[in-house]
Enzyme design. Structure first.
Site, PDB file in Angstrom:
ATOM      1  N   ASP A 259       0.820  -1.198   0.000  1.00  0.00           N
ATOM      2  CA  ASP A 259       0.000   0.000   0.000  1.00  0.00           C
ATOM      3  C   ASP A 259       0.861   1.257   0.000  1.00  0.00           C
ATOM      4  OD1 ASP A 259       1.011  -0.487   2.505  1.00  0.00           O
ATOM      5  OD2 ASP A 259      -0.918  -0.581   3.515  1.00  0.00           O
ATOM      6  N   ASN A 260       1.864   1.279   0.873  1.00  0.00           N
ATOM      7  CA  ASN A 260       2.755   2.429   0.951  1.00  0.00           C
ATOM      8  C   ASN A 260       3.572   2.585  -0.317  1.00  0.00           C
ATOM      9  OD1 ASN A 260       5.531   3.750   1.908  1.00  0.00           O
ATOM     10  ND2 ASN A 260       3.933   4.371   3.340  1.00  0.00           N
TER      11      ASN A 260
END
Length: 439
Positions: A259-260
Site C-alpha cells: 500500500d505504501n
C-alpha cells in the site's frame, strides 16, 4: 555561548517543531472531519458518475465481518461493483459473502476464488484476479476488517476527481484509520488508543503538509490506468510515459507494505498527489493480546526502517516521553524551570491535543464510561513506544499472517526459513538430534 546552552536551544527548537506538527494535525482534523457534507454524486444518475470497482480481499472470519462487508453494499453511489476475493475455496468468509449477495440482489457483486502468485505478498496474490477483472478504472481497495459510512465512496470520488482548476492532479485518495474495539483485551485497547490519537494526529499532519507520500492501505482509491504505468522503482517518468518492465499491481507483490509503495510510486513516478477525504476507515480491532500489539508495531517499524531509514530513526524523539525529557532539560538549562513543572505541563497539553483529535474523528468526545480505561491504554502506549522501537530496530525478520519474512534493504521482502532463537539453540544438546515425536 557554551555547548550546553547551544544544545538546550537546539532541543527547545526541536520540541517546538514537533509540537507544531501536532497542532497542525489537531487543527486539520477539526476542519476536515467535524463536518462531512453529502456528495452530489450520492443522488446522481448512473451515467453521470464515474464507475468504481470495490475490491475486498477476504481471509477468514475477521471481527465484525458481516457488517464490514455490508457497509460497501450499502454505499450511496449509483455506479459501482464489488469484487470479493479469497485464495481458498474453503475460506470461512465465503458463506458470509454469499449471504450478503443474496440480501442485496440489486448490487453488482461477484466472488473470485483462487489466488495468482505474483510475489511474496499474500494480499496482492489474493487481489490480482479482481484487479484484472474489474470493470471500471477507479479501484477502491478496502480491507475486510474495515467498515465505512454509506457516503464514503461518493465523497472519495469527489476528492479523486478534484476541482477542474486544481494545480495538482490527485492520483490516490485514502482514509485515516479509526480503531473500534469489540473485545476488552489489553492489546486491543492499546491499539485503539494509538490509532485514534497520536497516529491519527501525525498521519493527518504529514498529509496536510504534503511533503511526501504517507499512506496506509486500509482503504484506498486509485486508478488502474495510473498503476499500470508504475512499478515501485520511485524513478520519475515523463508525462504519459510508462516504466520499463512489469507494471501494475503485480509489480508490487514483492513488497510487504504494498500500500505504501503504491502510494509512493504514484507520487514520485507520476508526480501526482494524494488526498484524504473527510471519512475515516473504521478499523475493527478484534482479540489482540499485548504480545500481538508489540509484534505488530515492531513489524511495521522494521518495514519502515528498510524503506525510509532517516525518518524511522527520528521517531523515538517525536514520542511524548522522550520529547518531555528533552523539553524539561532544555527549559531547566535555559530558564531554570523545574523539570517536574515542565513535564506535567507537557503531558497535560499532549493529552488535551490527542483527545481533541479523537473527538474530531469519532464525531463526539471520549465517552465518560471509557475515560479511565482509554487513558490507561494511552499511557501504556506512550511508555511502550521506546522499548518497542529498540526491540524492532535491531532485526529484519517479521511474521505476517503466520508467515515469516525477511525485509530487504530496498523495502522488498523474501520468505525466511523457520529459525530458532538464540535461547532455543543454546538449549539444544550437541550430541544428538531432537526427537519431534510427542511422548
Amino acid at each position: 555561548m557554551t555547548a550546553t546552552v547551544l544544545a538546550a536551544c537546539a532541543g527547545l527548537i526541536f520540541c517546538g517543531g514537533i509540537w507544531a506538527v501536532g497542532i497542525l494535525g489537531c487543527t486539520a482534523a477539526r476542519k476536515r472531519y467535524r463536518l462531512r457534507p453529502r456528495s452530489p454524486l450520492a443522488t446522481a444518475a448512473p451515467t453521470s458518475a464515474p464507475g468504481v470497482s470495490i475490491l475486498r480481499p477476504l481471509k477468514g472470519l475477521d471481527t465484525n465481518l458481516y457488517e464490514n462487508l455490508e457497509s460497501t453494499f450499502a454505499q450511496e453511489y449509483p455506479n459501482f461493483e464489488i469484487l470479493l476475493s479469497a485464495a481458498d475455496e474453503n475460506d470461512q468468509a465465503l458463506p458470509v459473502a454469499r449471504e450478503l449477495i443474496a440480501k442485496y440482489p440489486q448490487v453488482n457483486c461477484r466472488i473470485l476464488v483462487g489466488e495468482e502468485v505474483v510475489g511474496v505478498n499474500p494480499k496482492v496474490n489474493n487481489l490480482i484476479r479482481s484487479y484484472r477483472e474489474a470493470a471500471h478504472d477507479i479501484l477502491w481497495v478496502i480491507d475486510s476488517n474495515v467498515t465505512v459510512h454509506s457516503g464514503t465512496l461518493a465523497r472519495s470520488v469527489d476528492a479523486l476527481v478534484g476541482p477542474p482548476n486544481a494545480t495538482k492532479r490527485i492520483a490516490l485518495v485514502h482514509h485515516v484509520p479509526f480503531a473500534v474495539v469489540t473485545e476488552n483485551k489489553i492489546g486491543s485497547r492499546i491499539e485503539e488508543a494509538f490509532l485514534n490519537t497520536n497516529h491519527a494526529k501525525m498521519y493527518i499532519a504529514i498529509n496536510t503538509a504534503a511533503v511526501d507520500s504517507c499512506v496506509m492501505g486500509k482503504s484506498n482509491l486509485y486508478r488502474r490506468s495510473d498503476l499500470e504505468r508504475v512499478n515501485g522503482s520511485l524513478k520519475p517518468i515523463p508525462p504519459n510515459g510508462v516504466q520499463p518492465g512489469p507494471c501494475g499491481l503485480q509489480a508490487f507483490g514483492r513488497f510487504l507494505a504494498e500500500d505504501n509503495m503504491i502510494a509512493g510510486a504514484l507520487w514520485h513516478e507520476l508526480g501526482d498527489r494524494h488526498d484524504l477525504s473527510c471519512d475515516v476507515a473504521r478499523n475493527i480491532v478484534g482479540n489482540m493480546s499485548l504480545s500481538d500489539y508489540i509484534l505488530r508495531r515492531a513489524r511495521w517499524i522494521r518495514v519502515r526502517k528498510h524503506m525510509v531509514l532517516a525518518p524511522t530513526l527520528v521517531e523515538p524523539f517525536t514520542e511524548s516521553v522522550v520529547l518531555s525529557l528533552i523539553l524539561s532539560w532544555s527549559l531547566k538549562t535555559l530558564f531554570g524551570i523545574s523539570p517536574w513543572i515542565s513535564i506535567v505541563a507537557h503531558f497535560a497539553a499532549w493529552i488535551y491535543v490527542d483527545l481533541d483529535v479523537y473527538a474530531s474523528l469519532a464525531g463526539h468526545p471520549l465517552p465518560a464510561e471509557q475515560r479511565w480505561s482509554f487513558m490507561a491504554a494511552w499511557a501504556a502506549r506512550e511508555l511502550l513506544a521506546l522499548p518497542i522501537f529498540l526491540f524492532a530496530i535491531f532485526g529484519s525478520e517479521v511474521i505476517w499472517r503466520g508467515r515469516r519474512y525477511t525485509i530487504l534493504r530496498n523495502g522488498e521482502v523474501a520468505r525466511a526459513e523457520q529459525s530458532r532463537s538464540w535461547f532455543q539453540r543454546l538449549r539444544q544438546p550437541k550430541n544428538y538430534d531432537p526427537i519431534n515425536t510427542e511422548l
